[in-house]
Motif scaffolding. Sequence first.
Motif, mmCIF file in Angstrom:
data_model
loop_
_atom_site.group_PDB
_atom_site.id
_atom_site.type_symbol
_atom_site.label_atom_id
_atom_site.label_comp_id
_atom_site.label_asym_id
_atom_site.label_seq_id
_atom_site.Cartn_x
_atom_site.Cartn_y
_atom_site.Cartn_z
ATOM 1 N N ARG A 150 2.371 1.690 -3.488
ATOM 2 C CA ARG A 150 1.360 2.193 -4.430
ATOM 3 C C ARG A 150 1.084 3.681 -4.193
ATOM 4 N N GLU A 151 1.019 4.066 -2.938
ATOM 5 C CA GLU A 151 0.786 5.472 -2.616
ATOM 6 C C GLU A 151 1.953 6.335 -3.080
ATOM 7 N N ALA A 191 0.835 -1.207 0.000
ATOM 8 C CA ALA A 191 0.000 0.000 0.000
ATOM 9 C C ALA A 191 0.871 1.258 0.000
ATOM 10 N N GLU A 192 1.940 1.249 0.782
ATOM 11 C CA GLU A 192 2.851 2.401 0.818
ATOM 12 C C GLU A 192 3.526 2.605 -0.537
ATOM 13 N N ALA A 225 1.770 6.687 -6.792
ATOM 14 C CA ALA A 225 0.698 7.596 -7.208
ATOM 15 C C ALA A 225 1.068 9.050 -6.951
ATOM 16 N N ASP A 226 1.835 9.297 -5.888
ATOM 17 C CA ASP A 226 2.223 10.668 -5.545
ATOM 18 C C ASP A 226 3.364 11.199 -6.393
#
Length: 141
Positions: free
Chosen positions: A43-44, A40-41, A47-48
């Motif tokens: 992917r975040e 999740a980290e 995305a950022d």
Amino acid sequence: MNRQFSLAGLLRLRQAEQKSAESGLAAANSRSALLRVRRAEAREALADSAGHAADSASLLAIAAARASSQSMLAELDALAASADADAAEARSEYTEAKQRAVGLEKLEIRHEAEYSASVLHAEQGVLDEIASAAWQRKATS
């Protein structure tokens, strides 16, 4: 009836197996959760990362970084799937170990109940004998 449960050693072994399976399940669940968080980290972070290309060299660098990130995400997905499979297997092993231990625990409880009943029955027999003897002494006096 024997006071000691004849399968006590096997019961201790089954309980030890259950504890071992329980710790294996906890470790597998922990690893799976850690990998989900890392995924999740990642992917975040991906995305950022909105890169603005000023020239073709920076555009190529952004593309390479994204490709590398995608590759890392694919590896994390594979590790997470493997960890989830390991957790499912550990859960299955724990369930089996618990079922084996629970069966013996129920036998031990039944043994204790039967032993207690036999002790109470023997005590009642002694009390009945004492009462009967006292009654007969009174009758003959």
